[in-house]
Design an enzyme around this catalytic site. Structure first.
Site, mmCIF file in Angstrom:
data_model
loop_
_atom_site.group_PDB
_atom_site.id
_atom_site.type_symbol
_atom_site.label_atom_id
_atom_site.label_comp_id
_atom_site.label_asym_id
_atom_site.label_seq_id
_atom_site.Cartn_x
_atom_site.Cartn_y
_atom_site.Cartn_z
ATOM 1 N N SER A 330 -16.899 69.805 30.343
ATOM 2 C CA SER A 330 -17.582 69.671 31.637
ATOM 3 C C SER A 330 -16.987 68.520 32.446
ATOM 4 C CB SER A 330 -19.063 69.387 31.414
ATOM 5 O OG SER A 330 -19.679 70.501 30.829
ATOM 6 N N ARG A 430 -20.357 87.954 34.041
ATOM 7 C CA ARG A 430 -21.368 86.890 34.132
ATOM 8 C C ARG A 430 -21.967 86.800 35.535
ATOM 9 N NH1 ARG A 430 -19.403 81.771 30.959
ATOM 10 N NH2 ARG A 430 -21.603 81.299 31.177
ATOM 11 N N GLN A 477 -24.533 74.103 36.307
ATOM 12 C CA GLN A 477 -23.481 74.706 37.126
ATOM 13 C C GLN A 477 -24.001 74.999 38.524
ATOM 14 O OE1 GLN A 477 -22.044 78.038 34.841
ATOM 15 N NE2 GLN A 477 -20.959 76.722 33.398
ATOM 16 N N ASP A 623 -25.361 74.628 24.833
ATOM 17 C CA ASP A 623 -24.100 75.188 24.321
ATOM 18 C C ASP A 623 -23.993 75.111 22.795
ATOM 19 O OD1 ASP A 623 -23.267 75.823 26.848
ATOM 20 O OD2 ASP A 623 -22.097 73.996 27.122
ATOM 21 N N LYS A 650 -24.369 83.726 28.463
ATOM 22 C CA LYS A 650 -23.198 82.867 28.261
ATOM 23 C C LYS A 650 -21.948 83.722 28.054
ATOM 24 C CE LYS A 650 -25.371 78.993 28.714
ATOM 25 N NZ LYS A 650 -25.114 78.150 29.880
ATOM 26 N N ARG A 695 -17.548 79.685 21.013
ATOM 27 C CA ARG A 695 -18.514 78.925 20.210
ATOM 28 C C ARG A 695 -19.054 79.764 19.040
ATOM 29 N NH1 ARG A 695 -18.319 74.389 23.141
ATOM 30 N NH2 ARG A 695 -18.640 74.524 25.386
HETATM 31 C C1 S3P Z 1 -21.887 73.511 32.180
HETATM 32 C C2 S3P Z 1 -23.200 73.888 32.293
HETATM 33 C C3 S3P Z 1 -23.878 74.793 31.371
HETATM 34 C C4 S3P Z 1 -23.055 74.971 30.094
HETATM 35 C C5 S3P Z 1 -21.604 75.186 30.359
HETATM 36 C C6 S3P Z 1 -21.023 74.000 31.097
HETATM 37 C C7 S3P Z 1 -21.307 72.595 33.173
HETATM 38 O O1 S3P Z 1 -23.986 76.069 31.972
HETATM 39 O O2 S3P Z 1 -23.580 76.046 29.332
HETATM 40 O O3 S3P Z 1 -20.891 75.354 29.146
HETATM 41 O O4 S3P Z 1 -20.218 72.056 32.925
HETATM 42 O O5 S3P Z 1 -21.937 72.384 34.211
HETATM 43 P P1 S3P Z 1 -25.299 76.475 32.839
HETATM 44 O O6 S3P Z 1 -25.251 75.688 34.079
HETATM 45 O O7 S3P Z 1 -25.131 77.944 33.104
HETATM 46 O O8 S3P Z 1 -26.459 76.169 31.976
#
Ligand code: S3P
Length: 743
Positions: A330, A430, A477, A623, A650, A695
């Site tokens: 991230s 997605r 996100q 995650d 996911k 994962r």
């Molecule tokens: C992430 C947010 C999460 C996470 C993803 C990375 C990010 O997703 O599952 O692996 O870097 O902002 P969501 O915002 O869909 O929960």
């Protein structure tokens, strides 16, 4: 006509033109015994003699009619400019239902000539092009294995006879070629760019240098680079002269575009514009390195065989020592985004060189940002400022990366140019309306495809207005996407979340000197500011460390230290959940690095207990559930998860895919609409499928530590998206996971 190539031999193959390609085709087919006889035709008596002596053909004919009448298949391997004449001759013979095909390097002119000669009868003509040239030439260089693992492109038209097409297709496959079908115009354009232009440049460069008076001097010092680049200038001049005349239009289009780019390079040198030069060179170097991977992943979407990378995880093992897992995914994404939009040069350390973060990196290069590296996790980003991005040359390909696509949607909604975002098969399933809808409410013009899925089309030049959004789901996100759009919007953009999610965007914006108002589950910023370049140290990814937290907890006798792991409180749900289950985890040497809390984490084996996972921890461990389910399978008693419906959205449906895999290993796992109920038990060996989800692949590799036999995890290529060196680090720590050799 006989249909099955490898049962009864067909009657007669005629190969017209016994050069390297024609000769190799004839020889390969003859060695396979696919025809009762293989007959060669060539104007040159010596070639005919050699073809027989070398076993390339059974016999030769001087007369084209005598050879071709009664033939089953006629392969035209004459120089491309001679095709028209030969086709016209053939049209005057009685060919019955013979199938005609060719090997010409340009297809438009051959197809036109076949139509002119045969009219409607051209339906039995299957245009082809084997991409297997060599600097060797002549029948004496014939090689039955020349086409093995090389591409052969067939360019049938919609009315090409399907049996004829199938037969030609099978003949090439019998020689070991990878056959693809393409439209004629597309073929000619692709070949102009990838083959014809490079040959023109090589011939042109060598000639240009050789003409100069100091040529001897130049060639004396010609080193590896010159030799590599000009190797293809040793190719057959007559053949290449033919190809350029045959593929004139497509070559001219490519050459003109290249001339513009060459002029731009000239201007950059003239104007001492080092940044422009560095931009071109770094983009080119990356593109060259990553084209292979990108192509492989596209192939992986298409072919199940190529996709199936299997991890074989052997039972048992004790984890010990000290390891550092790769950089946080991230934070790596965000470092590229904000570094690119900042004013000045941002240095990044610890960047994750996984495919997802590299997809973001490539996207910014495509938008004109000069980024040096990555080299051992180091990057230098030459920021262009909030308004300095340029229109990319085509759609931005974001591979498997949902974070790239969702965050970029917000950022790109505010740019003056249009963009299209595309991804691989998994990303293409997605949901994207979760970002598109609130962005539209800010004035963005953004369209998702059927079902709210990618590709996403974004229209540039919109004025965004700040807005408040109450997020229906806990998603970092979505929050980040809106905040990035908010940098460009008039007034305040604010987001409320139902539960706290990772706050890396907020922290990093502040690190770049951008004010962000942080409240209880509410974040706000005002558009119109600027970002100042900074230094970013990316900590190790707790989501990657999680596999080892569980591994060392479940493998008796383990004692492992994980170095420099990011322990941002919005990410540490995995530690809290494991601790509630009875794990022995301690944070040592807590400190801050680049605005993020970091610690070394010591984990020792412990007997785990099943628990009801507290709802408030779910978004903080979102995650890590695949590997937490493995912990639950090794725990005493029952573990219950609720409130995690997001897991179904996911990289795969993580609830269903994990439940299926656990069941295959003998663990009772009952999926519910928003979670799962797992009874701890004995793990058996077996086959499980990750469904292309990194994962899941790594979680089942961890499960083997407590399994009674080997676990084979299918479909593991995606591990490279977040943890490229997983197998090596796992081995270093004491696990026994190997990638099966490809058959
Ligand atoms: C992430 C947010 C999460 C996470 C993803 C990375 C990010 O997703 O599952 O692996 O870097 O902002 P969501 O915002 O869909 O929960």
């Amino acid at each position: 006509m006989t249909e099955v190539v490898n049962s009864q031999p067909l009657e007669r193959l005629v190969v017209v033109g016994l050069g390297l390609i024609g000769g190799s085709f004839a020889k390969g087919i003859r060695e396979k015994g696919l025809f009762r006889e293989v007959v060669g035709v060539d104007l040159d008596a010596e070639s005919r003699r050699q073809a027989v002596v070398l076993g390339v053909v059974d016999r030769c004919e001087t007369d084209l009619r005598a050879a071709c009448e009664g033939a089953t298949v006629i392969q035209l391997a004459v120089p491309i400019l001679a095709m028209e004449k030969v086709l016209a001759q053939l049209a005057s013979f009685s060919l019955g239902d013979a199938v005609l095909t060719d090997v010409g390097s340009a297809k438009g002119n051959v197809v036109r000539a076949a139509r002119a000669a045969f009219g409607l009868g051209a339906v039995r003509f299957v245009p082809g092009h084997p991409i297997a040239g060599s600097e060797q030439s002549g029948v004496e260089a014939s090689n039955a294995k020349l086409f093995r693992r090389h591409k052969v492109i067939l360019t049938p038209s919609p009315d090409t006879d399907s049996q004829a097409l199938e037969l030609v297709d099978r003949l090439w496959r019998a020689l070991g070629a990878d056959v693809e079908h393409m439209q004629v115009e597309h073929h000619d354009q692709v070949l102009a760019a990838t083959s014809h232009l490079p040959h023109l440049l090589a011939f042109g460069l060598v000639d240009s240098l050789a003409k100069r008076s100091e040529n001897l001097e130049i060639f004396r010092y010609a080193a590896g680079g010159f030799r590599d680049f000009t190797r293809i200038a040793g190719s057959d001049p007559v053949m290449w002269h033919d190809i350029f005349l045959a593929n004139r239009e497509a070559v001219l289009r490519t050459l003109d575009a290249f001339r513009d780019d060459l002029d731009a390079l000239r201007d950059a040198i003239d104007g001492s514009d080092g940044r422009q030069l560095l931009g071109v060179f770094t983009r080119a170097r990356m593109a060259r390195e990553h084209f292979g991977k990108i192509l492989a992943r596209r192939a992986y979407v298409e072919s199940v065989q190529a996709r199936d990378r299997v991890f074989e995880a052997r039972p048992g093992g004790v984890l010990s020592g000290s390891i550092r897992v790769p950089g946080d995914k991230s934070i790596s994404h965000r470092s590229i985004m904000l570094g690119s939009l900042a004013e000045g040069t941002t240095e990044v350390e610890g960047f994750l060189e996984g495919e997802d973060a590299l997809a973001t990196l490539q996207a910014f290069r495509d938008m004109g940002v000069v980024i040096e590296g990555p080299h051992h996790g180091r990057l230098t980003i030459h920021g262009v400022g909030l308004h300095g991005l340029k229109a990319p040359p085509g759609p931005l390909y974001l591979g498997n990366s949902g974070t790239s696509m969702r965050l970029l949607s917000g950022l790109l909604a505010a740019q003056p140019f249009d963009t299209t975002l595309i991804g691989d098969a998994s990303l293409s399933k997605r949901p994207m309306e979760r970002v598109a809808r609130p962005l539209r409410a800010m004035g963005a013009s953004i369209e998702t495809s059927a079902g709210g899925l990618p590709p996403i089309s974004i229209k540039g030049g919109q004025r965004l207005r700040g807005n408040h959004y109450d997020m229906p789901m806990a998603s970092a996100q979505v929050k980040s996407s809106l905040l990035l759009a908010g940098l460009y919007a008039s007034g305040e953009t604010s987001v409320s979340e139902p539960a706290s999610t990772r706050d890396h965007t907020e922290r990093m914006l502040q690190g770049f000197g951008y004010p962000v108002a942080l409240g209880d589950k509410r974040t706000a910023l005002v558009g119109g500011g600027k970002l100042n370049a900074t230094h970013i140290e990316v900590p190790a990814d707790i989501s990657s460390a999680a596999f080892f937290l569980v591994a060392a907890s479940i493998a008796e006798g383990s004692d492992l230290l994980l170095q420099h792991v990011g322990v941002n409180p919005t990410r540490t749900g995995v530690i809290d959940i494991l601790s509630l289950m009875g794990a022995d985890i301690a944070l040592e040497n807590p400190r801050h690095a680049g605005g993020e809390p970091v610690a070394d984490i010591r984990v020792r084996a412990a007997q785990l207990q099943g628990i009801d996972i507290p709802l408030e921890l779910v978004p903080l461990a979102i995650d890590e559930f695949p590997v937490l389910f493995i912990a639950a399978a090794c725990a005493k008693g029952r573990t219950v998860l609720h409130g995690a419906e997001e897991l179904r959205l996911k990289e795969s449906d993580r609830i269903q895919v994990m439940a299926d895999g656990l069941a295959a290993l003998g663990i009772q796992a009952e999926p519910t609409h928003d979670g799962i109920i797992i009874e701890g038990g004995e793990i058996g060996g077996g086959e499980v499928w990750s469904h292309g989800d990194h994962r899941i692949a790594m979680a089942f590799s961890v499960a083997a530590l407590r399994a009674s036999a080997t676990i084979r995890v299918h479909d593991c290529a995606s591990v490279a998206t977040s943890f490229p060196n997983f197998i090596d680090l796992a081995a270093q720590a004491g696990m026994q996971v190997v990638q099966e050799a490809k058959s």
